[in-house]
Design an enzyme around this catalytic site. Sequence first.
Site, PDB file in Angstrom:
ATOM      1  N   HIS A 178       1.036  -1.265   0.018  1.00  0.00           N
ATOM      2  CA  HIS A 178       0.150   0.084   0.170  1.00  0.00           C
ATOM      3  C   HIS A 178       0.939   1.103  -0.083  1.00  0.00           C
ATOM      4  O   HIS A 178       0.177   2.571   0.243  1.00  0.00           O
ATOM      5  CB  HIS A 178      -1.022  -0.030   1.122  1.00  0.00           C
ATOM      6  CG  HIS A 178      -1.705  -1.081   1.479  1.00  0.00           C
ATOM      7  ND1 HIS A 178      -1.252  -2.294   2.231  1.00  0.00           N
ATOM      8  CD2 HIS A 178      -2.814  -1.796   0.916  1.00  0.00           C
ATOM      9  CE1 HIS A 178      -1.990  -3.336   2.026  1.00  0.00           C
ATOM     10  NE2 HIS A 178      -3.141  -2.940   1.459  1.00  0.00           N
TER      11      HIS A 178
ATOM     12  N   CYS B 199      -4.932  17.621  17.168  1.00  0.00           N
ATOM     13  CA  CYS B 199      -6.009  16.558  16.427  1.00  0.00           C
ATOM     14  C   CYS B 199      -7.093  17.542  16.007  1.00  0.00           C
ATOM     15  O   CYS B 199      -7.848  18.627  16.673  1.00  0.00           O
ATOM     16  CB  CYS B 199      -6.700  15.717  17.509  1.00  0.00           C
ATOM     17  SG  CYS B 199      -7.902  14.524  16.799  1.00  0.00           S
TER      18      CYS B 199
ATOM     19  N   CYS C  82      -5.490  11.979  16.825  1.00  0.00           N
ATOM     20  CA  CYS C  82      -4.894  11.608  17.943  1.00  0.00           C
ATOM     21  C   CYS C  82      -4.822  10.008  17.947  1.00  0.00           C
ATOM     22  O   CYS C  82      -5.628   9.331  17.264  1.00  0.00           O
ATOM     23  CB  CYS C  82      -5.707  12.162  19.237  1.00  0.00           C
ATOM     24  SG  CYS C  82      -7.481  11.392  19.259  1.00  0.00           S
TER      25      CYS C  82
ATOM     26  N   HIS D  95     -10.627   7.915  11.381  1.00  0.00           N
ATOM     27  CA  HIS D  95     -10.530   8.394  10.251  1.00  0.00           C
ATOM     28  C   HIS D  95      -9.955   7.418   9.115  1.00  0.00           C
ATOM     29  O   HIS D  95     -10.679   7.411   8.045  1.00  0.00           O
ATOM     30  CB  HIS D  95      -9.599   9.660  10.282  1.00  0.00           C
ATOM     31  CG  HIS D  95      -9.004  10.242   8.722  1.00  0.00           C
ATOM     32  ND1 HIS D  95      -9.544  10.969   8.125  1.00  0.00           N
ATOM     33  CD2 HIS D  95      -7.943   9.826   8.154  1.00  0.00           C
ATOM     34  CE1 HIS D  95      -9.135  11.247   7.043  1.00  0.00           C
ATOM     35  NE2 HIS D  95      -8.108  10.561   6.890  1.00  0.00           N
TER      36      HIS D  95
ATOM     37  N   HIS E 272      -8.205   4.890   4.118  1.00  0.00           N
ATOM     38  CA  HIS E 272      -6.676   5.454   4.013  1.00  0.00           C
ATOM     39  C   HIS E 272      -5.991   4.282   5.049  1.00  0.00           C
ATOM     40  O   HIS E 272      -6.207   4.330   6.043  1.00  0.00           O
ATOM     41  CB  HIS E 272      -6.632   6.826   4.626  1.00  0.00           C
ATOM     42  CG  HIS E 272      -7.411   7.967   3.624  1.00  0.00           C
ATOM     43  ND1 HIS E 272      -7.436   9.443   4.102  1.00  0.00           N
ATOM     44  CD2 HIS E 272      -8.038   7.662   2.508  1.00  0.00           C
ATOM     45  CE1 HIS E 272      -8.026  10.008   3.110  1.00  0.00           C
ATOM     46  NE2 HIS E 272      -8.389   9.037   2.005  1.00  0.00           N
TER      47      HIS E 272
ATOM     48  N   CYS F 176       0.462   0.361   8.999  1.00  0.00           N
ATOM     49  CA  CYS F 176      -0.312   0.158   7.850  1.00  0.00           C
ATOM     50  C   CYS F 176      -1.403  -0.457   8.442  1.00  0.00           C
ATOM     51  O   CYS F 176      -1.485  -1.542   9.303  1.00  0.00           O
ATOM     52  CB  CYS F 176       0.245  -0.690   6.765  1.00  0.00           C
ATOM     53  SG  CYS F 176      -0.904  -1.178   5.341  1.00  0.00           S
TER      54      CYS F 176
ATOM     55  N   CYS G 159      10.521  12.302  36.296  1.00  0.00           N
ATOM     56  CA  CYS G 159      11.810  12.047  35.425  1.00  0.00           C
ATOM     57  C   CYS G 159      12.970  11.346  36.213  1.00  0.00           C
ATOM     58  O   CYS G 159      13.746  10.577  35.807  1.00  0.00           O
ATOM     59  CB  CYS G 159      12.248  13.558  34.998  1.00  0.00           C
ATOM     60  SG  CYS G 159      12.739  14.625  36.348  1.00  0.00           S
TER      61      CYS G 159
ATOM     62  N   HIS H 141      15.663  18.721  36.198  1.00  0.00           N
ATOM     63  CA  HIS H 141      14.976  17.694  35.266  1.00  0.00           C
ATOM     64  C   HIS H 141      16.228  16.536  34.928  1.00  0.00           C
ATOM     65  O   HIS H 141      17.392  17.056  34.936  1.00  0.00           O
ATOM     66  CB  HIS H 141      14.530  18.301  34.098  1.00  0.00           C
ATOM     67  CG  HIS H 141      14.244  17.184  33.054  1.00  0.00           C
ATOM     68  ND1 HIS H 141      12.981  16.437  33.458  1.00  0.00           N
ATOM     69  CD2 HIS H 141      14.518  16.726  32.007  1.00  0.00           C
ATOM     70  CE1 HIS H 141      12.476  15.851  32.320  1.00  0.00           C
ATOM     71  NE2 HIS H 141      13.682  15.792  31.517  1.00  0.00           N
TER      72      HIS H 141
END
Length: 911
Positions: A10, A30, A53, A64, A70, A83, A157, A643
């Site tokens: 594809h 989005c 999103c 979608h 698609h 895919c 973190c 951080h």
Amino acid sequence: MTDSGDLCPHLDSIGEVTKEELIQKSKGTCQSCGVGGPNLWACLQCDCPYVGCGESYSDHSTIHAQAKKHNLTVNLTTFRVWCYVCEREVFLEPKPVTPVSSAHRCKPHDQDPVSQTTCYPLKAVPIAVADEEGSESEEDELKPRGLTGMKNIGNSCYMNAALQALSNCPPLTQFFQDCSGLVRTDKKPALCKSYQKLISELWHKKRPSYVVPTTLFHGIKLVNPMFRGYAQQDTQEFLRCLMDQLHEELKEPLFDCSGGISEVEPDLSLDSCNLVDGDRSPSEDEFLSCDSGSGSERGDGERAGGEAELLIQDECVAVRGTGGISEKERLKERRGEERTREMDEDADVDTAAQDGQAERETETATPATAVPAPGNTEPDNEASMHCPSSRPCSPAHSVQELHSRLSSNPPRSSPLRTGPTYTFKKAQMLLSTKKKKQSRFRSVISDIFDGSILSLVQCLTCDRVSTTVETFQDLSLPIPGKEDLAKLHSSIHQSAPVKAGVCTDGYAAQGWISYIMDSIRRFVVSCIPSWFWGPMVTLEDCLAAFFAADELKGDNMYSCERCKKLRNGVKYCKVLRLPEILCIHLKRFRHEVMYSFKINSHVSFPLEGLDLKPFLAKESPSQITTYDLLSVICHHGTAGSGHYIAYCQNVINGQWYEFDDQYVTEVHETVVQNAEAYVLFYRKSSEESVRERQRVVALANLKEPSLLQFYISREWLNKFNTFTEPGPITNHTFLCQHGGIPPTKYHYVDDLVVILPQNVWEYLYNRFGGGPAVNHLYVCAICQVEIETLAKRRKLEIDTFIKLNKEFQAEEAPTVILCISMQWFREWENFVKGKDNEPPGPIDNSKIAVMKGGHIQLKQGADYGQISEETWQYLLSIYGGGPEIAVRQTISPPDTDTHGERKIEAETRAL
């Protein structure tokens, strides 16, 4: 390169798209719900501008694709292409990736694994057990895995960086991948299970973009309340807490050479080289001792169709997972898926050992700490101010008694302590014969990370030398300043030890004015880049400062047992045993009375060839002394906020990557070398160990017919695959002391063993020794009888206690109430409930008793329980001990006063 048959059919539907366009789209939202990144998905259909999103939100990208038919979509964070029809990841332009000077976003599908391996060969690529199922092609195996980020779930973190650094330590990761049958525990919160699941997700062949380590985060909060809430914490304290808990959950008794469970030895000597490993179980005291030994670490291989087969290959294919997560891949999943001990006759230990021996023997759980520098005992980070913790002991092994050693806890300093104040006293811990027998323990954590340091204190008056061995899991190194560097370099040129308290004089006692001025000066200096005010500091300088001799004088004078008074002394130390993976912690944080600050000096460190031979004791059995860097944790910011990120070398392709929470970026090694290191992980390097594995591979490939097949510990074989010094073969990970299979392990023994052909076994046995040889697996009848007898004893004791306690509760006014130490009672309760296999020692009420007026009384505020006299006598008849402490005793009735009666009777007669 990708085979033509593997190309997605594809791909023709893709329109023209550039990387700049994708980066621009990643900054958007989005188009259906307006949520922002990361992990937005852009449709790749020709002339379709849609951005949606992912599954972490409403998955509008999938909606979608299904509605519009698609087929292809690209993740705008990782640039991976999915895919929907093929239900797999596809690769657009397979081509080699050349080194770049600046960081760029990691795109695993763009890398040619063959060229990567050729251009960036690892110095020591261990061999690992191959994937028997052959589910992945050779090319797919060589594509880098482990490039999965971790989502920040609220100032986490510090945890993410630490976990990524540990994840890229091959011996530990491969253990959790290939020895999953050994990851068993009934201890809450079962952090080892959470960590195993996390590792399988990070290294899964589907290569998820990021994971959310929620389960492990909740588990560590249960272990240590310090990590509750969402405040920033210190990554080093997290590492210590995590590894200590993993050890506690995975530890097993250590067997001696005769096959029995190894216990604490009361008489050990350094001269005989009979050094015994320490049990890594933690303690609340400073200089406590314990014993443990080493055992095998990992094994691997599979049993298939009764054939004897040893499948081994490069380590780059060893790290694989069993579970998958992440976004589009889930569509496809819908179809399927230490003892401190005298080393001479006059050796001394810290007085804290006396009070803490009982706690050490009962293994109270506290996070481990690093060995402090001899001349610097100041706290090094924020967490140490709140949670002082002690060092656990641990094991190691070798053919010539390499794995035996003494171990102990180093002294933990007070937050306001400005220098080492050592108070030594004659060792008393092993003199008591009433202590419970203590088995020694080992785990994969202690096998990988534990080393030992030989510490010596010499009296400068009588020249008496006191020697101890301290077990460390990490080395906390001071960062020397300009004056300290001058002293170090001067001592090196003069070949003389430094005796000036390296790296501590600047923090010694001083007047208030000079103290304030010096504090202001250091605060200002810490805010200026190191290149502006100071010379280059190397990691070797930090090591030299750590191992430099330290004078004990003034307030820190040494209490000499021979002189019987305080004397000037000198303390120095050397490495006795090097760990497989060396964890180095640079002490960048200083905490003064009025403020805290961070030392921002750049410390240069080698990526390869860190040699610790100059710091090795002459008694050391360690043969390999060079290390290569695996990962480094960096802190950006100040002492109050900042951080954490990690730089890690991928074991598959040799490239360096930056792990910044959920973002993973490939970087050049120069970026790593210029990093402001806080915690570094180094791994022993040896070309000989690689050749050793290659010889075993060649023997296995011969497939010689053999009349005998040998069972070997999967854990030890995995250790052979990943360690430079695996030590002797240890099959007691699946054998009992009688040579059979313990009944508790028989139902999963297939997870514990690998079958070897005779020629491979003979080679390994002749090379490493150990054993014993095993050709037949059977359940041990002796252990079965012992288990049944123990179960009957437990039932009898608990039933009798419940019966006597009910009678005690029914009494309205008991004549006698006796006290029992709750510490001992909890040990007994754990035993009768099956939580502890070893019965408690004699009843020990010494900690709840106090002598007053020649009588034993209950100590105020003591931790005790009340039992009846019958219950006390029952427990005393089984365990012995004492002393007896009564809070209510039988009161004999007073003698009747007959004097008054006789007087009345006499008066009556007179009338």
